[in-house]
Structures are given as structure tokens and as C-alpha cells.
Write an enzyme that holds these catalytic residues in place. Sequence first.
Site, PDB file in Angstrom:
ATOM      1  N   LEU A  21      41.636  44.778  49.085  1.00  0.00           N
ATOM      2  CA  LEU A  21      42.276  45.734  48.182  1.00  0.00           C
ATOM      3  C   LEU A  21      41.395  46.194  47.028  1.00  0.00           C
ATOM      4  O   LEU A  21      41.734  47.160  46.351  1.00  0.00           O
ATOM      5  CB  LEU A  21      43.556  45.107  47.596  1.00  0.00           C
ATOM      6  CG  LEU A  21      44.662  44.755  48.589  1.00  0.00           C
ATOM      7  CD1 LEU A  21      45.761  43.977  47.872  1.00  0.00           C
ATOM      8  CD2 LEU A  21      45.228  46.010  49.226  1.00  0.00           C
ATOM      9  N   GLU A 174      40.896  44.633  31.528  1.00  0.00           N
ATOM     10  CA  GLU A 174      40.783  43.615  32.574  1.00  0.00           C
ATOM     11  C   GLU A 174      40.776  42.191  32.013  1.00  0.00           C
ATOM     12  O   GLU A 174      40.451  41.239  32.714  1.00  0.00           O
ATOM     13  CB  GLU A 174      39.518  43.869  33.394  1.00  0.00           C
ATOM     14  CG  GLU A 174      39.500  45.225  34.087  1.00  0.00           C
ATOM     15  CD  GLU A 174      40.357  45.277  35.340  1.00  0.00           C
ATOM     16  OE1 GLU A 174      40.234  44.371  36.176  1.00  0.00           O
ATOM     17  OE2 GLU A 174      41.144  46.232  35.487  1.00  0.00           O
ATOM     18  N   HIS A 249      33.267  42.967  37.001  1.00  0.00           N
ATOM     19  CA  HIS A 249      33.620  42.439  35.688  1.00  0.00           C
ATOM     20  C   HIS A 249      32.368  41.829  35.063  1.00  0.00           C
ATOM     21  O   HIS A 249      31.459  41.388  35.775  1.00  0.00           O
ATOM     22  CB  HIS A 249      34.704  41.353  35.778  1.00  0.00           C
ATOM     23  CG  HIS A 249      36.045  41.851  36.207  1.00  0.00           C
ATOM     24  ND1 HIS A 249      36.795  41.229  37.184  1.00  0.00           N
ATOM     25  CD2 HIS A 249      36.781  42.912  35.792  1.00  0.00           C
ATOM     26  CE1 HIS A 249      37.931  41.883  37.354  1.00  0.00           C
ATOM     27  NE2 HIS A 249      37.941  42.914  36.523  1.00  0.00           N
ATOM     28  N   ASN A 364      37.327  36.328  48.497  1.00  0.00           N
ATOM     29  CA  ASN A 364      38.035  37.454  47.887  1.00  0.00           C
ATOM     30  C   ASN A 364      37.375  37.894  46.585  1.00  0.00           C
ATOM     31  O   ASN A 364      37.916  38.739  45.871  1.00  0.00           O
ATOM     32  CB  ASN A 364      39.500  37.087  47.618  1.00  0.00           C
ATOM     33  CG  ASN A 364      40.465  37.877  48.479  1.00  0.00           C
ATOM     34  OD1 ASN A 364      40.130  38.943  48.982  1.00  0.00           O
ATOM     35  ND2 ASN A 364      41.673  37.364  48.638  1.00  0.00           N
ATOM     36  N   CYS A 370      36.547  33.157  37.398  1.00  0.00           N
ATOM     37  CA  CYS A 370      37.713  34.008  37.674  1.00  0.00           C
ATOM     38  C   CYS A 370      39.006  33.213  37.624  1.00  0.00           C
ATOM     39  O   CYS A 370      40.058  33.735  37.240  1.00  0.00           O
ATOM     40  CB  CYS A 370      37.584  34.656  39.051  1.00  0.00           C
ATOM     41  SG  CYS A 370      36.435  36.032  39.135  1.00  0.00           S
TER      42      CYS A 370
END
Length: 446
Positions: A21, A174, A249, A364, A370
Amino acid sequence: MQATEANFDGLVGPTHNYAGLSFGNVASQNNEKSIANPKAAARQGLRKMKQLADLGFHQGVLPPQERPSMRLLRELGFSGDDATVIARVAKDAPELLAAASSASAMWTANAATVSPSADTHDGRVHFTPANLCSKLHRAIEHESTRRTLRAIFNDADRFVVHEALPGTPALGDEGAANHTRFCADYAARGVEFFVYGRSEYRRGPEPKRFPARQTFEASRAVAHRHGLAEAATVYAQQNPDVIDAGVFHNDVIAVGNRNTLFCHQLAFVEQNAVYDELRSKLTELKADFNVIEVPDAQVSVADAVTSYLFNSQLLTRPDGKQVLVVPQECRENPRVAAYLDGLTSHAGPIDDVLVFDLRESMKNGGGPACLRLRVVLDDAERAAVTQGVWINDTLFGRLDTWIEKHYRDRLAPADLTDPQLLAESRTALDELTQILGLGSLYDFQR
């Protein structure tokens, strides 16, 4: 009063899958439609939490969000009972079912930006949930994130959990993946460092291949909302070329802790000027500033993206020394492995490297950094946190048993159409809120 950094890791949810995605996230795209193992994913993350807790770090856990999000699917015009909605979406718009089923809330570095009480105007810890408006599957997270944070940090005299910024591209936010804090000591006032990919209203370089998700305007709004002093705030632009190389990021190209910045040579626009401003503002606070800059000749940006060298946790141990927490992919890349061997063989701020198997999350695009949200807390603030979320032997055992009981060990994209997956997830989450002592957290519990 003494303060320490606590890490709150996201517990991987039962719908963990590889739907590809996240455009701009190389690992996410490369592993699209692979078979996932939610049980292994949850256990890999839980083991990291437990090992760090055993080493003396303050380690908490944040629960998964309810997925698939039936609220999203109904807001998009699908009606009927839950099974009917899922069947209709699977037939008419499978991409929406994938977005509604994503377990991406496990990456809690994107949950919020956090400013400790030593830095804020009112002496409270401030949280701003990230709107994550660049991706549908993540833009649906912030309301549940706010609810979860308010359940855990529920003492209004010590904590403020704001609403997310308005979900417009001009304020794309974010969270902590683009933020870090430098200080001499966690209890002391620090310099907060915000990194953005583009500006909505100022001219400047922008990536050409992949989108810049964080705006300067969002970073500035969070700093203003938290009441941060301008003299103790630094804004820097991420190098657009590394965004185009898959650094979606800042925490994929840099990590900081206390007075140390560990980053790639190509991380920022006007990199030396960024160092100078950080050093100058920290000097005003009587703090040193150390930079460990990794040369591109030793570790390329491509190596950084595939190994997630910088998507690591840089932690201060109880004895004052710093340890770097990296995924096992760093040891599998010969250039990165060689760099890490040299890093710890010389006298420097980083004394040790810990390696973890986080393969399910890594596929992913999510490494150790993260998976965690950093929250600096003094002793009184830590005591005010809902105590059921702190990892210890008892909670680890209960969560491990809970995962074994409720999680599948195989989940393919086609399995998202199974209405039983929603029922299984709700049963699991209902039990989890009792384990963690968080009350009726989810829509289906209300």
C-alpha cells in the site's frame, strides 16, 4: 527530578499482511501479495520489547487498532451487516478492503510527535497524533491513536493529547519518524529537531520520483502547539534525492539520542549548516553535540534502505553508554556489517550493537525505530502512566499466550475477504484491553 526515555512499541495486529500500500516504501512495494505470518510478526516485536525491558530500559506496549476498519468502509458507501460489507468491498473495490485491513498502526513512530515536559510552555508532556494524510490506510489511524494515548496518559495535570492537525497536504504530518530531541540529560531542557520533506508555501527542492510526506508547515504547527521555544527548535529539510531512493521518513536515514546524531552523509539539505545550528542551540543549553556521519563511500543510500541501518534505536543504557538496536538485515549486508564492526571497535558514543529478527515487519518497511514511540518521562510522570502497559515477565507471558491463542500463522491477501478474520480480531482485542487495563477502547466495545 530524574527523567528517562521510555519506548512504547506497537503490538502487531492480527491482520498483518503484505498489500503493497505504501508508494515510496521500497520494501512494501517489493513484497506486495506475499504471504504474511501475523503470529510470527507479533512475537518478533514482543521479543524485542522483552529483551530491552530485561536490559533495564523502560518499555511499554501500544495495542493494535481494530481492523478491518468497518467505519471506513461504511463511510465510503458500503452498507449491510459486516459480512455483507466485506463481501461487497472485496468484489467492487478490493484496494479499499486492503487499506481498511492494514496493520500499519504497529509502526508507532508514526503515531504521534511527543515533546517532554522539560521543553514545553506549560511543563506537561505534549502529544500530537500524526494525521498521516498521505496514505489512506494510515490516515484512518489518528482518531484511534488519540483515544489510546488518552487512555494510557490520562493524567491531565501531566499530559496533553491533542487532536491531529487538519488532514490536508499542506499539513502532512508523519509523527516522530521525522522528529528527534537532543539534550545533555533527559531531564534537562533540550533542542527539538524537526525534519520535513517539502514546504507547501516556500520554494525549495522537492523529490521527483516519490512523494515527500512531511511538510515544513506541519512540523512548525506541532512545535507551536507544544509551546516549544524558537531558540530550542531546529527545522531541517530531508535531502530530496534520498526520498527518491526510498527514504520515505527521516528515521530511515538518521537517528538521534541525547547529544548524538547518527546519520548518513546525504541525509539533509545543507547538512553542515544543520549541524552548526544544532550545535549552536545545544551550546546555549550547555550541552555538547556529537555527529556520527556515515560516508556514502562506506554505506550507500541503497544499502541504508535495504538494511535499515538508520531505522535503528539509539538508546542510553542505565550505565550511561549508548547501544544501537538494528535489524538482522544489517548483519546480512556485508558493507553495513563491516561498518558496524568498525563503529564499536573505536572509542565513541556508541558502545554496543544489538541485533533483532524483525523480518515480518521489515518486509513491509518497518525496522526497530518504526516500531517504537519515544516518550521522555520523569519519575512522577512515569508513575502516572496506566501501569498495565509496562512490559515485565508477567505481561510478556500473558501477551505471548494471547498471540498463540488468537493469531493466524498465515495470511494471504485473499484471506482479507474472510469475515471470520474480523470476528477473530475483535475477540482478540476485547481480551487485550482487559490484559492491559485500558477499558472500552474500541468502537465495537462501546
